[in-house]
Design a protein around this motif. Sequence first.
Motif, short mmCIF file in Angstrom:
data_model
loop_
_atom_site.label_atom_id
_atom_site.label_comp_id
_atom_site.label_asym_id
_atom_site.label_seq_id
_atom_site.Cartn_x
_atom_site.Cartn_y
_atom_site.Cartn_z
N THR A 119 0.84 -1.20 0.00
CA THR A 119 0.00 0.00 0.00
C THR A 119 0.87 1.25 0.00
OG1 THR A 119 -1.74 -1.15 1.25
CG2 THR A 119 -1.82 1.26 1.21
N LEU A 120 0.54 2.21 -0.86
CA LEU A 120 1.24 3.48 -0.94
C LEU A 120 0.23 4.60 -0.66
CD1 LEU A 120 3.31 2.97 -4.24
CD2 LEU A 120 3.95 2.36 -1.89
N THR A 121 0.52 5.44 0.33
CA THR A 121 -0.38 6.53 0.70
C THR A 121 0.31 7.88 0.52
OG1 THR A 121 0.30 6.48 3.02
CG2 THR A 121 -1.55 5.07 2.37
N TYR A 122 -0.49 8.93 0.56
CA TYR A 122 0.02 10.30 0.43
C TYR A 122 0.12 10.97 1.79
CZ TYR A 122 -0.16 10.49 -4.68
OH TYR A 122 0.08 10.29 -6.02
N PRO A 123 0.98 11.99 1.90
CA PRO A 123 1.06 12.77 3.14
C PRO A 123 -0.14 13.69 3.29
CG PRO A 123 2.50 13.71 1.49
CD PRO A 123 1.95 12.44 0.89
N ASP A 124 -0.09 14.60 4.26
CA ASP A 124 -1.21 15.52 4.49
C ASP A 124 -1.51 16.37 3.25
OD1 ASP A 124 -1.45 14.59 7.05
OD2 ASP A 124 -0.22 16.17 7.95
N ASP A 125 -0.46 16.72 2.54
CA ASP A 125 -0.62 17.49 1.30
C ASP A 125 -0.66 16.51 0.13
OD1 ASP A 125 -0.76 19.44 -0.61
OD2 ASP A 125 1.37 19.97 -0.52
N PHE A 126 -1.82 16.35 -0.50
CA PHE A 126 -1.98 15.34 -1.55
C PHE A 126 -2.61 15.96 -2.79
CE2 PHE A 126 -5.66 15.20 1.26
CZ PHE A 126 -6.72 15.34 0.39
N PRO A 127 -2.34 15.40 -3.98
CA PRO A 127 -2.90 15.94 -5.23
C PRO A 127 -4.39 15.66 -5.34
CG PRO A 127 -1.67 13.93 -5.66
CD PRO A 127 -1.44 14.26 -4.21
N THR A 128 -5.09 16.52 -6.05
CA THR A 128 -6.52 16.33 -6.30
C THR A 128 -6.82 16.21 -7.79
OG1 THR A 128 -6.85 18.73 -6.29
CG2 THR A 128 -7.19 17.56 -4.20
N ASP A 129 -5.78 15.93 -8.56
CA ASP A 129 -5.93 15.71 -10.01
C ASP A 129 -5.37 14.33 -10.34
OD1 ASP A 129 -5.55 15.65 -12.87
OD2 ASP A 129 -5.77 17.83 -12.85
N GLY A 130 -6.21 13.49 -10.95
CA GLY A 130 -5.80 12.13 -11.27
C GLY A 130 -4.60 12.06 -12.20
N ARG A 131 -4.40 13.07 -13.05
CA ARG A 131 -3.27 13.04 -13.96
C ARG A 131 -1.95 13.13 -13.20
NH1 ARG A 131 -5.77 17.53 -17.97
NH2 ARG A 131 -6.10 18.45 -15.89
N GLU A 132 -1.92 13.93 -12.14
CA GLU A 132 -0.71 13.99 -11.32
C GLU A 132 -0.51 12.70 -10.54
OE1 GLU A 132 1.36 16.76 -7.82
OE2 GLU A 132 -0.61 17.31 -8.66
N VAL A 133 -1.58 12.13 -10.06
CA VAL A 133 -1.49 10.85 -9.35
C VAL A 133 -0.93 9.77 -10.25
CG1 VAL A 133 -2.85 9.03 -8.23
CG2 VAL A 133 -3.35 11.43 -7.75
N LYS A 134 -1.37 9.72 -11.50
CA LYS A 134 -0.88 8.70 -12.42
C LYS A 134 0.56 8.98 -12.84
CE LYS A 134 -4.59 6.49 -12.03
NZ LYS A 134 -5.69 6.52 -12.99
N ARG A 135 0.99 10.24 -12.84
CA ARG A 135 2.41 10.53 -13.08
C ARG A 135 3.26 9.97 -11.95
NH1 ARG A 135 0.47 15.55 -15.32
NH2 ARG A 135 0.68 16.59 -13.28
N HIS A 136 2.79 10.09 -10.73
CA HIS A 136 3.49 9.50 -9.60
C HIS A 136 3.55 7.98 -9.73
CE1 HIS A 136 2.42 13.21 -6.93
NE2 HIS A 136 3.46 13.43 -7.70
N LEU A 137 2.45 7.39 -10.18
CA LEU A 137 2.42 5.93 -10.38
C LEU A 137 3.42 5.50 -11.44
CD1 LEU A 137 1.06 3.17 -9.83
CD2 LEU A 137 -0.62 3.76 -11.59
N ALA A 138 3.48 6.23 -12.54
CA ALA A 138 4.42 5.90 -13.62
C ALA A 138 5.87 6.06 -13.14
CB ALA A 138 4.16 6.79 -14.83
N ALA A 139 6.14 7.10 -12.35
CA ALA A 139 7.49 7.30 -11.83
C ALA A 139 7.87 6.18 -10.87
CB ALA A 139 7.59 8.65 -11.12
N PHE A 140 6.92 5.76 -10.04
CA PHE A 140 7.19 4.63 -9.13
C PHE A 140 7.48 3.36 -9.92
CE2 PHE A 140 5.61 0.87 -6.91
CZ PHE A 140 6.43 0.88 -5.79
N ARG A 141 6.74 3.13 -11.00
CA ARG A 141 6.98 1.93 -11.81
C ARG A 141 8.40 1.93 -12.37
NH1 ARG A 141 3.67 -0.14 -17.25
NH2 ARG A 141 4.98 -2.01 -17.58
N ARG A 142 8.85 3.07 -12.88
CA ARG A 142 10.20 3.13 -13.44
C ARG A 142 11.25 2.81 -12.37
NH1 ARG A 142 7.81 7.64 -16.09
NH2 ARG A 142 8.69 9.09 -14.55
N ARG A 143 11.08 3.35 -11.18
CA ARG A 143 12.03 3.06 -10.10
C ARG A 143 11.99 1.58 -9.71
NH1 ARG A 143 13.52 7.55 -6.02
NH2 ARG A 143 13.28 9.47 -7.24
N PHE A 144 10.78 1.06 -9.60
CA PHE A 144 10.63 -0.34 -9.19
C PHE A 144 11.29 -1.29 -10.19
CE2 PHE A 144 8.05 -4.28 -9.29
CZ PHE A 144 8.32 -4.74 -8.01
#
Length: 301
Positions: free
Chosen positions: A100-125
Motif C-alpha cells: 500500500t502506498l499513501t500520500y502525506p497531508d498534502d496530496f494531489p486532487t488531479d488524477g493526472r498527477e497521481v498517475k504521473r506518480h504511479l508511472a514514476a514509481f513503476r520506473r524506479r521499481f
Amino acid sequence: MVHRSGLAPAVQAPDFDLGPAPSRRQYHLQRKYLGRVAFGVRFSGRVFEVVTQYDAEALRSGHGSTRSDVGGFSRKSRRRLLKLCASIPWSLFEVRMFTTLTYPDDFPTDGREVKRHLAAFRRRFERRYGKQAVVWKLEFQRRGAPHFHFLLSLPAAADIGEFRSWLSAAWYEVVGSGDLRHLLAGTQSEVAETDCGRYFAYGVKSTGSKEYQNQVPEGFQNVGRFWGNWNISPEWRGGEIEARDYVELRRRMCAWSKSKGGFVPTRSRVQGAWLLTEGLSAALVLSQLARGLTSVERVIV
C-alpha cells in the motif's frame, strides 16, 4: 496431481444436479447468428469462460461496445479486476507482496498527477527489481486522499526487509513529500497468500463498510483508471468448440454456479459468460462440466 492449469486442487470437484435435459428447441440458435459467430472455451487459474467471436459483418450490425471515459469504479470494471486476479497463476511466483502506498497531508486532487506518480514509481521499481508481475488498484481515504494497493511479485532472492526500506524511500521521493512522518508510515507491505484474488475481492461489491474507497471524492478531477496490471496476464488455454456444445456447456455453468450460490449469467445463450471456481482449479471443474461434450473435451485435453 498438478493440473495443466498450473494449480493443484486441494479437493475433488463435487458432483451436482444439472437439472432436466434441455429440449431440442432450447439448443436452437437464432438463424441470424449461424455462420457469423465462432464459439469457444478457455481457462486459466481459477477462471473459465465460454466466449463468442463475431465476424466483421456482425460487428457492423451493432454488436460490441466502446469504452467511455472513466468516471467511477463501475460494476463491470470491478468484475474485470476480480477475473484478472483469479485467472493469474500467482502460485508460480515464489515471493508475492501486498503493498500500500499513501500520500502525506498534502496530496494531489488531479488524477493526472497521481498517475504521473504511479508511472514514476513503476520506473524506479523496474530499475531496482526488473519487470515483475504487478496488479494495482486506486482507492480513496475518508480524508479524500488517493492511495494505491499493489499485488506484486519479487525476485526469489529478494530480501523482504530491504524491499520495505527501499519502498518507503522510493515513494517518499516520488511524491516529493518532505514530511518525515510520511517517510516512516507512508507505505505498508506484507507477504501475500497464494489466493491473491481475495485481496481485491471486497472491492467488487457495491456495498459495504469500505465502499467509500471506490467513490471519487468531491473536488477530485480526472480520476482515470481505477486499476491496471504490469508485465502479467492470464495464461489462457482453450480453443473453438461446436455451437451445440457451447450452449450445453453454458447451461451447465449456470447450474454449477447456482448450486454454489454464486452468480448466474442471465443473458442470451449466444452471449459469453465466465465463472470463478472458488478453491478449485478451473481445469478441474471444466473437465467435469465437459463430460460428453466432444468438442470441449478435445480442447481441454
